[in-house]
Motif scaffolding. Structure first.
Motif, PDB file in Angstrom:
ATOM      1  N   MET A   1       0.839  -1.205   0.000  1.00 53.95           N
ATOM      2  CA  MET A   1       0.000   0.000   0.000  1.00 53.95           C
ATOM      3  C   MET A   1       0.874   1.255   0.000  1.00 53.95           C
ATOM      4  N   ALA A   2       0.457   2.253  -0.743  1.00 55.63           N
ATOM      5  CA  ALA A   2       1.211   3.508  -0.816  1.00 55.63           C
ATOM      6  C   ALA A   2       1.181   4.230   0.525  1.00 55.63           C
ATOM      7  N   HIS A   3       2.252   4.944   0.816  1.00 56.12           N
ATOM      8  CA  HIS A   3       2.333   5.668   2.078  1.00 56.12           C
ATOM      9  C   HIS A   3       2.694   7.132   1.838  1.00 56.12           C
ATOM     10  N   PHE A   4       2.346   7.939   2.800  1.00 54.27           N
ATOM     11  CA  PHE A   4       2.599   9.375   2.797  1.00 54.27           C
ATOM     12  C   PHE A   4       4.099   9.661   2.816  1.00 54.27           C
ATOM     13  N   LYS A   5       4.531  10.556   1.935  1.00 52.69           N
ATOM     14  CA  LYS A   5       5.943  10.936   1.821  1.00 52.69           C
ATOM     15  C   LYS A   5       6.099  12.415   2.192  1.00 52.69           C
ATOM     16  N   PRO A   6       6.351  12.730   3.469  1.00 54.98           N
ATOM     17  CA  PRO A   6       6.428  14.130   3.877  1.00 54.98           C
ATOM     18  C   PRO A   6       7.578  14.890   3.227  1.00 54.98           C
ATOM     19  N   GLU A   7       8.689  14.210   2.943  1.00 56.02           N
ATOM     20  CA  GLU A   7       9.834  14.906   2.329  1.00 56.02           C
ATOM     21  C   GLU A   7       9.466  15.417   0.937  1.00 56.02           C
ATOM     22  N   LEU A   8       8.781  14.583   0.163  1.00 54.35           N
ATOM     23  CA  LEU A   8       8.364  14.994  -1.174  1.00 54.35           C
ATOM     24  C   LEU A   8       7.319  16.102  -1.093  1.00 54.35           C
ATOM     25  N   LEU A   9       6.407  16.007  -0.139  1.00 55.82           N
ATOM     26  CA  LEU A   9       5.409  17.068   0.037  1.00 55.82           C
ATOM     27  C   LEU A   9       6.088  18.396   0.331  1.00 55.82           C
ATOM     28  N   GLU A  10       7.067  18.399   1.213  1.00 57.20           N
ATOM     29  CA  GLU A  10       7.760  19.639   1.548  1.00 57.20           C
ATOM     30  C   GLU A  10       8.468  20.220   0.325  1.00 57.20           C
ATOM     31  N   GLN A  11       9.057  19.357  -0.501  1.00 56.40           N
ATOM     32  CA  GLN A  11       9.699  19.830  -1.728  1.00 56.40           C
ATOM     33  C   GLN A  11       8.684  20.446  -2.682  1.00 56.40           C
ATOM     34  N   LEU A  12       7.522  19.813  -2.817  1.00 57.67           N
ATOM     35  CA  LEU A  12       6.474  20.345  -3.694  1.00 57.67           C
ATOM     36  C   LEU A  12       6.005  21.719  -3.228  1.00 57.67           C
ATOM     37  N   ILE A  13       5.894  21.890  -1.912  1.00 56.41           N
ATOM     38  CA  ILE A  13       5.407  23.153  -1.365  1.00 56.41           C
ATOM     39  C   ILE A  13       6.421  24.273  -1.557  1.00 56.41           C
ATOM     40  N   VAL A 161      -1.350  16.559  -5.567  1.00 52.41           N
ATOM     41  CA  VAL A 161      -0.261  16.222  -6.492  1.00 52.41           C
ATOM     42  C   VAL A 161       0.566  15.068  -5.932  1.00 52.41           C
ATOM     43  N   LEU A 162       0.886  15.131  -4.643  1.00 48.52           N
ATOM     44  CA  LEU A 162       1.618  14.038  -3.996  1.00 48.52           C
ATOM     45  C   LEU A 162       0.856  12.728  -4.136  1.00 48.52           C
ATOM     46  N   ASN A 163      -0.443  12.765  -3.922  1.00 48.15           N
ATOM     47  CA  ASN A 163      -1.270  11.568  -4.067  1.00 48.15           C
ATOM     48  C   ASN A 163      -1.162  11.003  -5.480  1.00 48.15           C
ATOM     49  N   ALA A 164      -1.224  11.878  -6.480  1.00 49.83           N
ATOM     50  CA  ALA A 164      -1.147  11.422  -7.872  1.00 49.83           C
ATOM     51  C   ALA A 164       0.216  10.805  -8.193  1.00 49.83           C
ATOM     52  N   LEU A 165       1.289  11.414  -7.707  1.00 48.81           N
ATOM     53  CA  LEU A 165       2.623  10.862  -7.942  1.00 48.81           C
ATOM     54  C   LEU A 165       2.803   9.525  -7.226  1.00 48.81           C
ATOM     55  N   THR A 166       2.154   9.372  -6.077  1.00 49.79           N
ATOM     56  CA  THR A 166       2.224   8.111  -5.342  1.00 49.79           C
ATOM     57  C   THR A 166       1.455   7.013  -6.068  1.00 49.79           C
ATOM     58  N   ILE A 167       0.294   7.363  -6.613  1.00 54.01           N
ATOM     59  CA  ILE A 167      -0.499   6.416  -7.403  1.00 54.01           C
ATOM     60  C   ILE A 167       0.319   5.865  -8.568  1.00 54.01           C
ATOM     61  N   ALA A 168       1.129   6.716  -9.183  1.00 52.70           N
ATOM     62  CA  ALA A 168       1.890   6.334 -10.376  1.00 52.70           C
ATOM     63  C   ALA A 168       2.829   5.155 -10.129  1.00 52.70           C
ATOM     64  N   GLU A 169       3.253   4.966  -8.894  1.00 51.95           N
ATOM     65  CA  GLU A 169       4.229   3.928  -8.586  1.00 51.95           C
ATOM     66  C   GLU A 169       3.712   2.529  -8.899  1.00 51.95           C
ATOM     67  N   ASP A 170       2.428   2.269  -8.650  1.00 51.79           N
ATOM     68  CA  ASP A 170       1.865   0.918  -8.788  1.00 51.79           C
ATOM     69  C   ASP A 170       0.782   0.819  -9.858  1.00 51.79           C
ATOM     70  N   LEU A 171       0.589   1.866 -10.635  1.00 49.56           N
ATOM     71  CA  LEU A 171      -0.523   1.897 -11.574  1.00 49.56           C
ATOM     72  C   LEU A 171      -0.231   1.043 -12.815  1.00 49.56           C
ATOM     73  N   ASP A 297      -6.087  10.936   7.656  1.00 47.32           N
ATOM     74  CA  ASP A 297      -6.957  11.221   6.512  1.00 47.32           C
ATOM     75  C   ASP A 297      -6.176  11.146   5.196  1.00 47.32           C
ATOM     76  N   ILE A 298      -4.912  11.542   5.234  1.00 45.91           N
ATOM     77  CA  ILE A 298      -4.064  11.423   4.038  1.00 45.91           C
ATOM     78  C   ILE A 298      -3.866   9.950   3.685  1.00 45.91           C
ATOM     79  N   GLU A 299      -3.577   9.127   4.687  1.00 52.39           N
ATOM     80  CA  GLU A 299      -3.388   7.693   4.455  1.00 52.39           C
ATOM     81  C   GLU A 299      -4.661   7.063   3.880  1.00 52.39           C
ATOM     82  N   ALA A 300      -5.826   7.457   4.400  1.00 54.55           N
ATOM     83  CA  ALA A 300      -7.095   6.918   3.883  1.00 54.55           C
ATOM     84  C   ALA A 300      -7.314   7.352   2.441  1.00 54.55           C
TER      85      ALA A 300
END
Length: 313
Positions: A1-13, A161-171, A297-300
């Motif tokens: 299952m995909a997990h939250f990546k705070p480092e990538l989120l901070e870079q995006l922001i 955006v982070l959610n979409a990039l995470t989806i891409a890993e297993d799509l 909520d992010i994980e859900a």
């Protein structure tokens, strides 16, 4: 299952990208894709550049469903005589810190609210010189991560955006769309939807965006599945999504609102026969420098998108 990546989120922001000026965030996303696509489960076809403005479309396998995530943010435009004009609907707080750059270099300034004798308010910036006309200013990043929540400007929609990039890993099959202009009236969803429909026969969409905490949608209640805002998605598609969430024991809450819009409502305004649904984590302090979303909520949200992109494709 995909997990939250705070480092990538901070870079995006950290990457500025107010509506109409999404070039830098587009390039960041494209660079991230190039560096990481070899580790993804499936090969990806990337559509960007000529004919796409600053938007990006990713195609995996034989897609039936697309995830839309807008890459732009709210902000301000510098005008004449130290005046500021809103981009989208940012909150305005006297003394809030804004950043940007113009022909003379990097800028860090503060917003000042001026009220005249008749009660009319104007927005000004405080700086030692006039900033170039038409310069974009955005909230200064201030990333705060705790065990319970993340708080920072621009969770709307860097989390989407982070959610979409995470989806891409297993799509294996599906499309991911990084759209533009959402915060200031739209402008790209029409041609992006037309491209997906004409070239790939895609006519289902999930809107990866962040919604609001309200009396009916709370922190810690799970991802929000929006039954309606100012637009009304088709009930049969909505019911299918709710059923999938229930079958997979994913924590969710149902949102019913009379106002607000997204890439979904803009897609509904086209002549394309798209089914769509807005699905996103709820945030507090909307459109401010202190937006807050609970990690659970992010994980859900990420879990539900992972399941839906398997079962809807």
């Amino acid at each position: 299952m995909a997990h939250f990546k705070p480092e990538l989120l901070e870079q995006l922001i950290e990457v500025r990208g107010a509506s109409g000026n999404e070039e830098n965030i587009r390039d960041f996303i494209l660079d991230y894709i190039e560096k990481n696509k070899k580790s993804w489960k499936s090969e990806v076809t990337i559509h960007s550049g000529e004919g796409f403005q600053d938007a990006i479309v990713l195609i995996f396998g034989k897609p039936k469903t697309a995830v839309f995530a807008h890459i732009d943010t709210i902000g301000f435009t510098t005008a004449y005589d130290f005046n500021l004009i809103k981009i989208g609907g940012p909150k305005t707080i006297d003394g809030m810190k804004l950043v940007g750059s113009d022909s003379q270099g990097e800028i860090e300034t503060e917003l000042m609210i001026i009220e005249d004798d008749e009660g009319h308010k104007s927005l000004k910036y405080v700086f030692d010189r006039e900033i170039d006309r038409g310069t974009d200013l955005t909230f200064k990043p201030n990333f705060n991560l705790t065990e319970q929540y993340v708080q920072t400007p621009y969770l709307d929609n860097r989390l989407g955006v982070l959610n979409a990039l995470t989806i891409a890993e297993d799509l294996e099959n599906g499309a991911i769309v990084f759209s533009t202009y959402e915060e200031h009236g739209g402008g790209s969803v029409g041609f992006l939807g037309r491209f997906l429909y004409d070239k790939y026969n895609v006519h289902q969409a999930l809107i990866s965006d962040i919604t609001w905490v309200t009396e009916g949608v709370q922190h810690g209640g799970g991802v929000a599945i929006s039954m309606r805002d100012k637009a009304v998605p088709r009930k049969s598609f909505l019911n299918r999504i709710i059923a999938i969430a229930k079958e997979n024991d994913i924590q969710f809450q149902l949102e019913v609102e009379s106002a607000g819009g997204s890439d979904g409502s803009m897609l509904q305004d086209t002549d394309l026969p798209f089914d769509w649904c807005f699905i996103g984590a709820p945030e507090d302090n909307v459109h401010s420098p202190t937006e807050k979303v609970f990690l659970s909520d992010i994980e859900a949200m990420m879990e539900l998108y992972g399941v839906l992109m398997k079962e809807l494709n």
